[in-house]
Write an enzyme that holds these catalytic residues in place. Structure first.
Site, PDB file in Angstrom:
ATOM      1  N   HIS A 206      10.730  -4.574 -20.688  1.00 29.79           N
ATOM      2  CA  HIS A 206      11.171  -3.716 -19.586  1.00 29.79           C
ATOM      3  C   HIS A 206      12.070  -2.582 -20.077  1.00 29.79           C
ATOM      4  CE1 HIS A 206      14.567  -6.685 -19.456  1.00 29.79           C
ATOM      5  NE2 HIS A 206      15.285  -5.645 -19.085  1.00 29.79           N
TER       6      HIS A 206
ATOM      7  N   CYS B 166      -4.496  -4.657   8.215  1.00 29.31           N
ATOM      8  CA  CYS B 166      -4.421  -5.803   9.118  1.00 29.31           C
ATOM      9  C   CYS B 166      -5.055  -5.522  10.471  1.00 29.31           C
ATOM     10  CB  CYS B 166      -2.979  -6.234   9.308  1.00 29.31           C
ATOM     11  SG  CYS B 166      -1.954  -4.945  10.067  1.00 29.31           S
TER      12      CYS B 166
END
Length: 203
Positions: A88, A174
């Site tokens: 990272h 959705c």
């Protein structure tokens, strides 16, 4: 996957784009963003994908473009020793610009609270303030309208200093209709194109 070292992967004169995909259905657009960016000269891309984001696109196909796709399991080598590169940290050193596209409600909350429980959020916490970072929220309308979302966006914009673009209104995955969809993927690409004055590759 071999250890990633920023200095060994940066190319002089190139624009290094780090795309973070999180757990929204809008992650289905990640390959389109990558493919379009790669049609411009001097572009290099690395992708960080959270586990939920991989529900929505095929990392193996994306890797066929020559783009690395990093996941949580890549973060720590079982044989890690002090002094070895930390993924990272190396990725944030590599990046000229960071796109969190899409940014789910969950990841937005994590960013606002400084949580570092995966590769993506650890990288974001480690970013230098000078690295331009764009967040593209994508979630259900009622999730977006939740009072906490406004609080999280305030922290992300006013305290951390990220650019927040969108969401837009449309029919969501959705089936609901309303505000919450990620900004159009072509508009996301255009932000990078305009910021760095990119030119299309010649055919």
């Amino acid at each position: 996957m071999s250890r990633f070292v920023a200095d060994q992967n940066r190319t002089e004169g190139s624009v290094h784009v780090l795309l973070i995909a999180t757990g929204s259905v809008a992650s289905i657009k990640a390959p389109l963003i990558v493919q379009e960016l790669l049609s411009y000269d001097t572009i290099k891309i690395q992708v960080v994908a959270t586990k939920p984001s991989l529900t929505f696109f095929d990392a193996l196909k994306l890797k066929q473009t020559g783009t690395s796709v990093w996941v949580d399991e890549d973060e720590w080598d079982p044989n890690y020793q002090i002094g070895d590169p930390i993924l990272h940290i190396e990725l944030r050193r590599w990046a000229d610009i960071v796109l969190v596209a899409p940014c789910s409600a969950n990841t937005l909350s994590k960013i606002a609270h400084g949580i570092c429980d995966n590769l993506a959020t650890s990288l974001l916490r480690a970013l230098a303030p000078s690295t331009p970072t764009y967040v593209f929220p994508a979630m259900n309308t009622l999730m977006y309208n939740h009072p906490l979302t406004n609080e999280h966006l305030h922290v992300v914009k006013e305290v951390i200093g990220y650019y927040v673009v969108g969401p837009i209104g449309k029919t969501l995955a959705c089936g609901d209709v309303g505000l919450g969809a990620m900004a159009e993927w072509r508009d996301i690409v255009q932000i990078v194109v305009d910021r760095f004055s990119l030119r299309k590759l010649e055919d």
